[in-house]
Design an enzyme around this catalytic site. Structure first.
Site: not given
Ligand code: NAD
Ligand code: DAU
Length: 363
Positions: A143-145, A168, A172, A223, A300
């Site tokens: 992730t970019d985070e 988180y 990562k 929210p 936070p």
């Molecule tokens: P998600 O939470 O939707 O899915 C995660 C999956 O991993 C689930 O199916 C869960 O059952 C499985 N899992 C969790 N713990 C496990 C374990 N111990 N063993 C086996 N399986 C397990 O997540 P996502 O949004 O699909 O993200 C997938 C990957 O991409 C993550 O590594 C995340 O850090 C990365 N990523 C996500 C985003 C985003 O915007 N969602 C952006 C950049 C990178």
């Molecule tokens: O940047 C990549 C990341 O993006 C991934 O690595 C993470 O797995 C993925 O969850 C996501 O993280 P964010 O924290 O950016 O995503 P989230 O959807 O939780 O929140 C997006 C933005 O919106 C963030 O600034 C928090 C805000 N937010 C989120 C929720 C759930 C709100 O204002 N209200 C909300 O209810």
């Protein structure tokens, strides 16, 4: 580089991006091998999202194995059973808010689980002379985070120093470092992608876009954390899948690439645009939906701004985004409107009953 994979182990393939990646491979590429989807089925994993794929491709091309990446014996078994020659490692705890409430699972899965997977790959891919095979690949999805938080200007590049600021992102970052160390120390063929915020079908409704769409449809409050001016760079999930596949096929061993949408939005601006789209499609007055916006206490340590410079993957590997934000949001809203049963099954616990019936009780 031009790699050919026969048996790809996808970890976390029942989660949001994993599901979309597996669909992409079967439906949009010429991949003709087998995918083994290894997933623990935490709250975020739902194999029902791939039920049609399982039916269409059968056990010859698609296999689901319920298992935990922290369980070395289970991971070893999968490598042995299926002759794995590539790993695409999605499995993780992925929600920042949950990592603040309970960081432990993030450390055990994202750090220890990744370590266990790396050890299993190192062992499975060892040759008789002790060297590692060079015709295999471990792709780590990150992730970019990990780069921290930006001010009003600037971009994350592949050489930006790591500065994770939530449990988180710290977990990562730990896994990224481990993956690189296995390349440098043991010669494990690895690639890494660091991607910005994804959106699209099958995203668990705790993340911003699906949560807001569903709350709008149900007339609940919307929210917004803090002042709503935090900035995220949004990418349609299928474009993330295509970037990963491009890297796996074209990148040199040990390389990392940033992937992003070049599409920055303040949360509040994004929400306003989403309200217009959902209100129109659901036949609700825009103003009434706007009135449900509620500013709530900030997350936070809330990172202010993420913005990815993805010029390297464009220049070196020829990848580019294919879905513009307007079209992507429309597609996403349409998908949730057409798949409310998928959401209901998650919320009611119905899909958990289906998982228990098909895969046994959750641990
Ligand atoms: P998600 O939470 O939707 O899915 C995660 C999956 O991993 C689930 O199916 C869960 O059952 C499985 N899992 C969790 N713990 C496990 C374990 N111990 N063993 C086996 N399986 C397990 O997540 P996502 O949004 O699909 O993200 C997938 C990957 O991409 C993550 O590594 C995340 O850090 C990365 N990523 C996500 C985003 C985003 O915007 N969602 C952006 C950049 C990178
Ligand atoms: O940047 C990549 C990341 O993006 C991934 O690595 C993470 O797995 C993925 O969850 C996501 O993280 P964010 O924290 O950016 O995503 P989230 O959807 O939780 O929140 C997006 C933005 O919106 C963030 O600034 C928090 C805000 N937010 C989120 C929720 C759930 C709100 O204002 N209200 C909300 O209810």
């Amino acid at each position: 580089m031009n790699r050919k994979f026969s048996n790809i182990l996808v970890t976390g393939g029942a989660g949001f991006i994993g599901v979309n990646f597996i669909r992409y491979l079967f439906e949009k590429t010429g991949f003709s091998g087998r995918i083994v989807n290894f997933d623990a089925l935490t709250y975020a994993g739902n194999p029902a999202s791939l039920r049609d794929i399982a039916e269409r491709y059968g056990s010859g091309r698609y296999v689901f194995v319920r298992g935990d990446i922290r369980d070395r014996a289970a991971v070893d078994q999968v490598f042995a059973d299926y002759g794995i020659d590539a790993v695409v490692h999605f499995a993780a705890e992925s929600h920042v808010d949950r990592s603040i409430l309970g960081p432990k699972a993030f450390i055990t899965t994202n750090v220890m689980g990744s370590f266990t997977l790396l050890e299993a790959a190192r062992s499975a891919w060892k040759l008789s002379d002790g060297r590692l095979r060079d015709d295999v690949l471990f792709h780590h999805v990150s992730t970019d985070e990990v780069f921290g938080s930006l001010g009003e200007t600037g971009y994350f590049t592949e050489t930006t120093a790591y500065d994770p600021r939530s449990p988180y992102s710290a977990s990562k970052a730990g896994s990224d470092h481990l993956v690189r160390s296995y390349h440098h120390t043991y010669g494990l063929p690895v690639t890494i992608s660091n991607c910005s915020n994804n959106y699209g079908p099958y995203q668990f409704p705790e993340k911003l876009i699906p949560l807001m769409i569903l709350n709008m449809l149900e007339g609940k409050s919307l929210p917004v954390y803090g002042d709503g001016k935090n900035v995220r760079d949004w990418l349609y999930v299928e474009d993330h899948a295509s970037a990963i596949w491009t890297i796996m096929n074209k990148a040199a061993d040990g390389e990392s690439y940033n992937v992003g949408g070049e599409n920055e939005w303040e949360n509040i601006r994004l929400l306003e645009r989403l309200i217009e789209i959902v209100a129109k499609k659901a036949g609700k007055p825009v103003r009434a939906v706007r009135d449900t916006i509620t500013y709530v206490r900030d997350r936070p340590g809330h990172d202010r701004r993420y913005a990815i410079d993805c010029s390297l993957i464009k220049r070196e590997l020829g990848w580019k985004q294919s879905v513009d934000f307007e079209g992507g949001l429309e597609r996403t809203v349409d998908w949730y409107l057409a798949n409310l049963a998928w959401v209901d099954a998650i919320r009611s616990g119905e899909y958990q009953k289906w998982i228990e019936a098909n895969y046994g009780r959750r641990g």
